[in-house]
Design an enzyme around this catalytic site. Structure first.
Site, PDB file in Angstrom:
ATOM      1  N   GLY A   1     -83.130  58.412  19.129  1.00 42.06           N
ATOM      2  CA  GLY A   1     -83.954  57.197  19.073  1.00 42.06           C
ATOM      3  C   GLY A   1     -85.319  57.375  19.699  1.00 42.06           C
TER       4      GLY A   1
ATOM      5  NE  ARG B   1     -92.141  61.597  24.453  1.00 44.93           N
ATOM      6  CZ  ARG B   1     -92.757  62.655  24.857  1.00 44.93           C
ATOM      7  NH1 ARG B   1     -93.545  62.582  25.898  1.00 44.93           N
ATOM      8  NH2 ARG B   1     -92.588  63.795  24.246  1.00 44.93           N
TER       9      ARG B   1
ATOM     10  CG  ASP C   1     -91.010  59.702  32.342  1.00 44.33           C
ATOM     11  OD1 ASP C   1     -90.996  59.914  31.115  1.00 44.33           O
ATOM     12  OD2 ASP C   1     -91.710  60.351  33.143  1.00 44.33           O
ATOM     13  N   GLY C   2     -89.840  57.874  29.559  1.00 43.14           N
ATOM     14  CA  GLY C   2     -90.483  57.131  28.476  1.00 43.14           C
ATOM     15  C   GLY C   2     -91.991  57.317  28.412  1.00 43.14           C
TER      16      GLY C   2
ATOM     17  CG  ASP D   1     -84.734  64.538  16.417  1.00 42.40           C
ATOM     18  OD1 ASP D   1     -84.197  65.613  16.132  1.00 42.40           O
ATOM     19  OD2 ASP D   1     -85.403  64.387  17.452  1.00 42.40           O
ATOM     20  CG  ASN D   2     -88.766  66.091  16.005  1.00 41.46           C
ATOM     21  OD1 ASN D   2     -88.763  64.919  16.365  1.00 41.46           O
ATOM     22  ND2 ASN D   2     -88.650  67.082  16.863  1.00 41.46           N
TER      23      ASN D   2
HETATM   24  P1  AMP Z   1     -88.883  65.369  20.660  1.00 43.79           P
HETATM   25  O1  AMP Z   1     -88.253  66.723  20.605  1.00 43.79           O
HETATM   26  O2  AMP Z   1     -90.158  65.302  21.446  1.00 43.79           O
HETATM   27  O3  AMP Z   1     -89.089  64.816  19.293  1.00 43.79           O
HETATM   28  O4  AMP Z   1     -87.893  64.407  21.462  1.00 43.79           O
HETATM   29  C1  AMP Z   1     -86.502  64.363  21.252  1.00 43.79           C
HETATM   30  C2  AMP Z   1     -85.932  63.087  21.805  1.00 43.79           C
HETATM   31  O5  AMP Z   1     -86.190  62.969  23.205  1.00 43.79           O
HETATM   32  C3  AMP Z   1     -86.498  61.811  21.179  1.00 43.79           C
HETATM   33  O6  AMP Z   1     -85.459  60.878  21.085  1.00 43.79           O
HETATM   34  C4  AMP Z   1     -87.546  61.391  22.178  1.00 43.79           C
HETATM   35  O7  AMP Z   1     -87.811  60.016  22.105  1.00 43.79           O
HETATM   36  C5  AMP Z   1     -86.890  61.763  23.502  1.00 43.79           C
HETATM   37  N1  AMP Z   1     -87.877  61.999  24.564  1.00 43.79           N
HETATM   38  C6  AMP Z   1     -88.733  63.045  24.695  1.00 43.79           C
HETATM   39  N2  AMP Z   1     -89.486  62.909  25.798  1.00 43.79           N
HETATM   40  C7  AMP Z   1     -89.112  61.765  26.407  1.00 43.79           C
HETATM   41  C8  AMP Z   1     -89.510  61.059  27.597  1.00 43.79           C
HETATM   42  N3  AMP Z   1     -90.477  61.521  28.392  1.00 43.79           N
HETATM   43  N4  AMP Z   1     -88.901  59.898  27.866  1.00 43.79           N
HETATM   44  C9  AMP Z   1     -87.946  59.407  27.082  1.00 43.79           C
HETATM   45  N5  AMP Z   1     -87.504  60.012  25.976  1.00 43.79           N
HETATM   46  C10 AMP Z   1     -88.074  61.174  25.622  1.00 43.79           C
HETATM   47 MG    MG Z   2     -89.008  63.602  18.081  1.00 42.18          MG
END
Ligand code: AMP
Ligand code: MG
Length: 540
Positions: free
Chosen positions: A100, A103, A135-136, A270-271
């Site tokens: 989901g 952030r 932390d989001g 998810d990307n």
């Molecule tokens: P990503 O690989 O950057 O696409 O992130 C994978 C998952 O981790 C996604 O669900 C992002 O929303 C979550 N995510 C990445 N960084 C953060 C963060 N700093 N705080 C909260 N969720 C994160």
């Molecule tokens: Mg992502």
């Protein structure tokens, strides 16, 4: 600011009944309503005026305090309906369950003056139910990278989510940048992203994995109605046509990435966008010397799952996961498998046509018939031949194609060393240019120039036409890894000017811009092993 919000996603799809930003499992819902966390001292660093205009905003709007407050989470207009989307995903080949928007918070969907629908989404706007203990927030360095690369990709003609703005939040956040036990505070930032939709393969996978078939159907019907209306009324037939279109869009996206030398770095399901947009700029990188095994992502160095040369196959693997997810709506594996096997031919055909255009030989089939684009053709041998020559000496791919465009067909009669010298600064290491390399490269160049001159005489074209055709598909300016890092280093010192300058250069990536010649330079030696310029982690 005059923005008309339509908010179809949050109005028409099932919502999480709880409004509570604590991390939790959310079932039976496409999203959770959540407001951005206010920021203490927001400051606009950069914005993209084309994106603003697309939304119907003026330059005065972008300069206003209202805009700044909106793109940093402090102003939620009454017609907005902020939410975080619920999705899952396969990370590095393993099912990861619910992920989901951890952030990212969508403010809502805008209906633009020209009738387009564009969703505004703040990345780094604070915790959501999907933050999973994190932390989001987002740090400045990764936000600069996302902002610049989204816009660079757009101007290169590569489908992508856009970036409206880049702003500091004024709040510090702590990150262990190298995952080596040294956490440090860094400035927080927010990018306002813009796209027709942010729906990923993983949105469908999560419902599929949980057997939430009603929600799966609602999301797919909604996606077809809003983003694929030409496919007609939803039905199992339409679902197959949709899957086929997503597959073709994805194949085209992979062809573009291969053309410009972009390596996403984290091609988890998810990307991947169902619209075939480049989405989620994290530890991505740009190919410098040609190396199909290169990956910018330190977390992926051992296996290289998402290395440059593997991207097209990974995309097909990801499509297979999407196919599995929607299978319960179709109950027939055969047409889904057919789409997956068609992906290979779509991609291969697209890749060959793209390579022909990089060589300035796009009209080859016109001169000699469609067979020149088939398996085992002269084009194929040029492609394979170049791959092996480039493996002999580090060759900058971006510079190589610009130099190649400058070589007249008459140069095929020149001695080996003079001919190869025309590639000039494309080579990284002088000592690697041995007699063997010169011989191999000149054999390849002659075979290429021979093909180019045959086509030119059949079609009555000349060197200048080939050159300009090539320069329209082979960029001169890309967001080289070290350039992004230099902009980050300067921003960390409080100087944001290089961000604006890079944005300007990257708006015309195919044009000669003599005043910006230095931004076309190949990676300097200091950047070979520098963190950020050659190695990136997912920490952001
Ligand atoms: P990503 O690989 O950057 O696409 O992130 C994978 C998952 O981790 C996604 O669900 C992002 O929303 C979550 N995510 C990445 N960084 C953060 C963060 N700093 N705080 C909260 N969720 C994160
Ligand atoms: Mg992502």
């Amino acid at each position: 600011m005059d923005l008309k919000f339509s908010n179809r996603f949050s109005r028409q799809l099932p919502a999480d009944p709880l409004v509570d930003r604590r991390s939790r499992e959310v079932r039976g819902a496409c999203f959770s309503r959540v407001e951005p966390t206010p920021t203490s001292k927001p400051q606009l660093i950069a914005s993209s005026i084309e994106v603003a205009k697309d939304l119907g905003l003026t330059e005065e709007d972008v300069a206003s305090d209202e805009f700044l407050q909106m793109v940093t989470g402090n102003l939620v207009l009454k017609d907005m309906d902020p939410y975080a989307a619920c999705y899952g995903g396969h990370q590095f080949g393993n099912w990861a369950g619910q992920l989901g928007d951890g952030r990212a918070i969508a403010l809502g969907e805008v209906e633009t003056p020209s009738g387009k629908h564009l969703t505004l989404q703040l990345k780094g706007a604070g915790p959501t139910p999907y933050s999973r203990g994190a932390d989001g927030y987002a740090v400045l360095r990764s936000s600069i990278r996302e902002f610049l690369c989204s816009e660079a990709m757009h101007h290169l003609g590569v489908p992508t989510t856009r970036a409206l703005s880049l702003a500091l939040t004024g709040d510090e956040i702590v990150r262990d940048m190298l995952y080596d036990g040294n956490p440090a505070p860094e400035p927080g930032a927010i990018v306002c992203r813009v796209a027709p939709s942010f729906t990923r393969f993983g949105n469908f996978e999560l419902f599929g994995s949980r057997g939430e078939i009603d929600e799966l159907r609602q999301l797919l019907d909604f996606t077809i109605r809003t983003d694929f209306p030409h496919l007609g009324n939803p039905s199992p037939q339409t679902y197959i046509a949709w899957f086929s279109e997503v597959s073709q869009l994805t194949a085209q996206l992979m062809v573009h990435w291969m053309r410009v030398g972009f390596v996403h770095g984290v091609m988890n399901t998810d990307n991947l966008s169902v619209l075939g947009l480049t989405i989620d700029y994290g530890p991505y990188g740009w190919l410098e010397n040609f190396d199909p095994n290169w990956t910018p992502n330190t977390t992926d160095k051992t296996h290289g799952r998402y290395r440059y040369g593997a991207q097209p196959q990974v995309a097909q693997w990801n499509l297979a996961q999407l196919g599995n997810a929607i299978y319960p709506l179709i109950n027939d594996a055969e047409p889904l498998e057919a789409v997956l096997s068609d992906y290979v031919s779509h991609y291969r055909h697209g890749f060959r046509a793209m390579m022909a255009s990089k060589y300035g030989l796009a009209d080859w089939d016109e001169a000699e018939g469609p067979d020149v684009f088939s398996e085992g053709s002269h084009l194929d041998s040029l492609i394979h031949g170049l791959n092996s020559v480039m493996a002999l000496a580090e060759t900058d791919v971006t510079i190589f194609y610009r130099r190649l465009a400058d070589i007249p067909t008459s140069a095929m009669h020149e001695p080996d060393d003079i001919l190869v010298n025309r590639l000039g600064d494309a080579f990284y290491v002088k000592d690697q240019i041995t007699a063997r390399v010169i011989m191999a490269m000149s054999i390849w160049l002659r075979s290429y120039l021979d093909a180019a001159s045959t086509i030119a005489s059949k079609l009555g074209t000349d060197d200048a036409q080939r050159r300009s055709a090539m320069n329209n598909v082979n960029p001169k300016y890309v967001l080289r890894n070290y350039l992004a890092q230099l902009a980050i280093d300067q921003a960390t010192e409080g100087d944001y000017s290089m961000i604006g300058e890079l944005l300007e250069v990257l708006r015309q990536p195919y044009d000669e811009q003599p005043q910006f010649e230095h931004y076309a330079a190949k990676r300097p030696d200091w950047a070979r092993t520098k963190v950020g310029a050659s190695q990136l982690s997912c920490s952001s």
